[in-house]
Design a protein around this motif. Structure first.
Motif, PDB file in Angstrom:
ATOM      1  N   VAL A 130       0.958  -1.143   0.029  1.00  0.00           N
ATOM      2  CA  VAL A 130       0.031   0.091  -0.064  1.00  0.00           C
ATOM      3  C   VAL A 130       0.888   1.101  -0.017  1.00  0.00           C
ATOM      4  N   THR A 131       0.907   2.128  -1.110  1.00  0.00           N
ATOM      5  CA  THR A 131       1.946   3.240  -1.134  1.00  0.00           C
ATOM      6  C   THR A 131       1.499   4.245  -0.137  1.00  0.00           C
ATOM      7  N   ASP A 132       0.374   4.556   0.158  1.00  0.00           N
ATOM      8  CA  ASP A 132       0.073   5.698   1.107  1.00  0.00           C
ATOM      9  C   ASP A 132      -1.158   5.142   2.147  1.00  0.00           C
ATOM     10  N   PRO A 133      -0.847   4.363   3.134  1.00  0.00           N
ATOM     11  CA  PRO A 133      -1.806   3.997   4.033  1.00  0.00           C
ATOM     12  C   PRO A 133      -2.609   5.048   4.799  1.00  0.00           C
ATOM     13  N   ILE A 134      -2.167   6.178   5.034  1.00  0.00           N
ATOM     14  CA  ILE A 134      -2.861   7.319   5.557  1.00  0.00           C
ATOM     15  C   ILE A 134      -3.720   7.891   4.817  1.00  0.00           C
ATOM     16  N   SER A 135      -3.520   8.116   3.291  1.00  0.00           N
ATOM     17  CA  SER A 135      -4.421   8.619   2.295  1.00  0.00           C
ATOM     18  C   SER A 135      -5.411   7.729   1.946  1.00  0.00           C
ATOM     19  N   ALA A 136      -5.187   6.426   1.969  1.00  0.00           N
ATOM     20  CA  ALA A 136      -6.012   5.315   1.877  1.00  0.00           C
ATOM     21  C   ALA A 136      -7.091   5.051   2.971  1.00  0.00           C
ATOM     22  N   GLN A 137      -6.780   5.927   4.007  1.00  0.00           N
ATOM     23  CA  GLN A 137      -7.532   5.712   5.388  1.00  0.00           C
ATOM     24  C   GLN A 137      -7.381   4.366   5.988  1.00  0.00           C
ATOM     25  N   LEU A 138      -6.174   3.776   5.862  1.00  0.00           N
ATOM     26  CA  LEU A 138      -6.146   2.423   6.545  1.00  0.00           C
ATOM     27  C   LEU A 138      -5.522   2.850   8.158  1.00  0.00           C
ATOM     28  N   VAL A 139      -4.664   3.924   8.379  1.00  0.00           N
ATOM     29  CA  VAL A 139      -4.247   4.067   9.609  1.00  0.00           C
ATOM     30  C   VAL A 139      -4.179   5.789   9.632  1.00  0.00           C
ATOM     31  N   SER A 140      -4.247   6.147  10.711  1.00  0.00           N
ATOM     32  CA  SER A 140      -4.019   7.573  10.940  1.00  0.00           C
ATOM     33  C   SER A 140      -2.823   7.958  11.326  1.00  0.00           C
ATOM     34  N   LEU A 142       1.558   6.161  11.011  1.00  0.00           N
ATOM     35  CA  LEU A 142       2.400   4.992  10.715  1.00  0.00           C
ATOM     36  C   LEU A 142       2.906   4.454  11.951  1.00  0.00           C
ATOM     37  N   GLU A 143       3.240   5.314  12.890  1.00  0.00           N
ATOM     38  CA  GLU A 143       3.844   4.960  13.970  1.00  0.00           C
ATOM     39  C   GLU A 143       3.173   3.987  15.036  1.00  0.00           C
ATOM     40  N   LYS A 144       1.816   4.620  15.381  1.00  0.00           N
ATOM     41  CA  LYS A 144       1.062   4.090  16.326  1.00  0.00           C
ATOM     42  C   LYS A 144      -0.438   3.656  15.886  1.00  0.00           C
ATOM     43  N   PRO A 145      -0.698   2.635  14.885  1.00  0.00           N
ATOM     44  CA  PRO A 145      -1.893   2.202  14.176  1.00  0.00           C
ATOM     45  C   PRO A 145      -3.029   2.260  15.376  1.00  0.00           C
ATOM     46  N   ASP A 146      -4.408   3.002  15.131  1.00  0.00           N
ATOM     47  CA  ASP A 146      -5.207   3.156  16.250  1.00  0.00           C
ATOM     48  C   ASP A 146      -6.278   2.319  16.006  1.00  0.00           C
ATOM     49  N   THR A 150      -2.630  -2.580  10.224  1.00  0.00           N
ATOM     50  CA  THR A 150      -1.211  -2.337  10.156  1.00  0.00           C
ATOM     51  C   THR A 150      -0.754  -3.199   8.769  1.00  0.00           C
ATOM     52  N   GLY A 151       0.570  -2.906   8.637  1.00  0.00           N
ATOM     53  CA  GLY A 151       1.318  -3.614   7.226  1.00  0.00           C
ATOM     54  C   GLY A 151       2.406  -2.887   6.943  1.00  0.00           C
ATOM     55  N   THR A 152       2.785  -3.002   5.498  1.00  0.00           N
ATOM     56  CA  THR A 152       4.087  -2.574   5.063  1.00  0.00           C
ATOM     57  C   THR A 152       3.592  -1.609   3.794  1.00  0.00           C
ATOM     58  N   SER A 153       4.398  -0.636   3.365  1.00  0.00           N
ATOM     59  CA  SER A 153       4.252   0.202   2.317  1.00  0.00           C
ATOM     60  C   SER A 153       5.300   0.243   1.067  1.00  0.00           C
ATOM     61  N   ASP A 154       4.878   0.193   0.026  1.00  0.00           N
ATOM     62  CA  ASP A 154       5.873   0.116  -1.180  1.00  0.00           C
ATOM     63  C   ASP A 154       6.179   1.499  -1.683  1.00  0.00           C
ATOM     64  N   ASP A 297       1.022  -1.798  18.922  1.00  0.00           N
ATOM     65  CA  ASP A 297       2.513  -1.789  18.834  1.00  0.00           C
ATOM     66  C   ASP A 297       3.092  -2.303  17.851  1.00  0.00           C
ATOM     67  N   THR A 298       2.495  -2.562  16.517  1.00  0.00           N
ATOM     68  CA  THR A 298       3.117  -2.817  15.299  1.00  0.00           C
ATOM     69  C   THR A 298       3.222  -2.034  14.239  1.00  0.00           C
ATOM     70  N   PRO A 299       4.033  -0.819  14.406  1.00  0.00           N
ATOM     71  CA  PRO A 299       3.957   0.149  13.107  1.00  0.00           C
ATOM     72  C   PRO A 299       4.203  -0.460  11.850  1.00  0.00           C
ATOM     73  N   VAL A 300       3.662   0.455  11.122  1.00  0.00           N
ATOM     74  CA  VAL A 300       3.683   0.354   9.663  1.00  0.00           C
ATOM     75  C   VAL A 300       5.087   0.491   9.088  1.00  0.00           C
ATOM     76  N   GLU A 301       5.596  -0.560   8.544  1.00  0.00           N
ATOM     77  CA  GLU A 301       6.914  -0.659   7.791  1.00  0.00           C
ATOM     78  C   GLU A 301       7.021  -0.039   6.388  1.00  0.00           C
ATOM     79  N   ILE A 302       7.922   0.695   6.127  1.00  0.00           N
ATOM     80  CA  ILE A 302       8.337   1.228   4.806  1.00  0.00           C
ATOM     81  C   ILE A 302       9.575   0.849   4.436  1.00  0.00           C
TER      82      ILE A 302
END
Length: 335
Positions: A130-140, A142-146, A150-154, A297-302
């Motif tokens: 997922v290129t931009d998890p915040i714009s995709a409204q998946l997380v608010s 990256l460091e602390k998914p609420d 969560t997941g990984t970005s390309d 406790d599992t931040p998004v990884e880029i």
């Protein structure tokens, strides 16, 4: 006599209750950790469309899980579903997983991730590519998914990609880009590309599509307007890259890409990431969550490193020269 019988019944009842208590505790522990004594984890694995980059992620996820102790056919039951590039299918798949009460769902690519995150709120959902998890409204954050996601970005730098294209084409004035208007990740990349292009004096000519059948027409339309074409990380366009390549080669318009597998298929070059490794990262994250780590406790990884990939044959077809400096820098050159 009655007193003796009563004592025996009381003892048997106590033993029975103790056994039930131990059995329930074992089940709860296994559910909480996603492993435990012989329990099989139920994994939903959804992929938006088939193309080499996403297929590499798929394999990486399974390998990451296996190396972390979760192996398909042993203690992992994988329900794999492919949406074949259809947004409606992503919703149906996500709803099926929600009804099946999967222990965890992993979604490959933005549309599948968005559908899974919307349908599943009581189980962990991990995304990959997922290129931009915040714009995709998946997380608010990256460091602390609420939420439970969560997941990984390309994500890769559009400024870096544009500078690479200008290395091959110093006089570049007009760059055509084909993208899917309904894919948030594509819109984000095009916006960043336009911002980078404005600083370099390059005009971006956009060709937005809504479905797979429009890719070839979009490429043909750009062929007479642009000095080169660029394909962002767009699942629909990438899955039909050969249609773009056909139009590009017919008109001698060089085509560049954002992902490494598209370069291997005929694009000239990219600064890209290893999609298999992104998948493996995702699989390892999934294993940590299954073992009890909270999503919060599992931040998004880029991926922090983008390497240079060049297709020497493609460059030759478009009459482009690869400098020795680029050859020395390249991680991989396809002949």
């Amino acid at each position: 006599m009655r007193r003796a019988v009563s004592m025996v019944l009381t003892t048997l009842l106590a033993i029975s209750l103790a056994a039930c208590g131990n059995q329930t505790g074992g089940q709860n522990e296994a559910t909480a950790t996603g492993s435990g004594q012989g329990q099989t984890v139920k994994l939903g694995l959804t992929q938006f469309v088939e193309h080499p980059a996403l297929d590499a992620i798929h394999q990486g996820i399974l390998d990451g899980l296996k190396q972390s102790g979760y192996e398909e056919g042993k203690n992992l039951e994988v329900d794999y579903q492919n949406a074949h590039g259809d947004m409606n299918n992503t919703v149906s798949i996500a709803q099926k997983y929600a009804g099946d009460k999967k222990d965890l769902v992993v979604a490959i690519a933005t549309p599948s991730a968005q559908a899974a995150a919307k349908a599943i709120t009581d189980k962990p959902v991990l995304f990959s590519s997922v290129t931009d998890p915040i714009s995709a409204q998946l997380v608010s954050s990256l460091e602390k998914p609420d939420k439970n996601v969560t997941g990984t970005s390309d994500k890769v730098s559009m400024e870096q990609q544009l500078k690479l294209i200008k290395t091959f084409l110093p006089q570049l004035k007009k760059l055509g880009v084909i993208y899917t208007t309904s894919e948030v990740n594509s819109e984000v990349q095009v916006k960043e590309l336009e911002e980078a292009a404005s600083k370099e004096g390059v005009e971006i000519i956009k060709a937005g599509i809504s479905q797979l059948s429009e890719v070839q027409l979009a490429a043909q339309g750009l062929a007479g307007k642009a000095d080169a074409m660029f394909i962002p990380i767009d699942n629909t366009v990438v899955s039909s890259f050969e249609a773009v390549l056909g139009a590009a080669e017919a008109n001698k318009i060089p085509v560049f890409a954002s992902d490494t597998d598209t370069v291997k298929r005929g694009a000239v070059a990219t600064y890209g990431i290893d999609y298999y490794q992104i998948g493996k990262q995702t699989g390892e994250m999934a294993a940590r969550v299954l073992k009890g780590q909270a999503v919060a406790d599992t931040p998004v990884e880029i991926s922090k490193q983008a390497d240079l990939y060049i297709n020497e044959t493609a460059a030759g077809k478009f009459g482009l020269t690869i400098s020795e400096a680029l050859k020395q820098q390249a991680k991989e050159i396809t002949k």
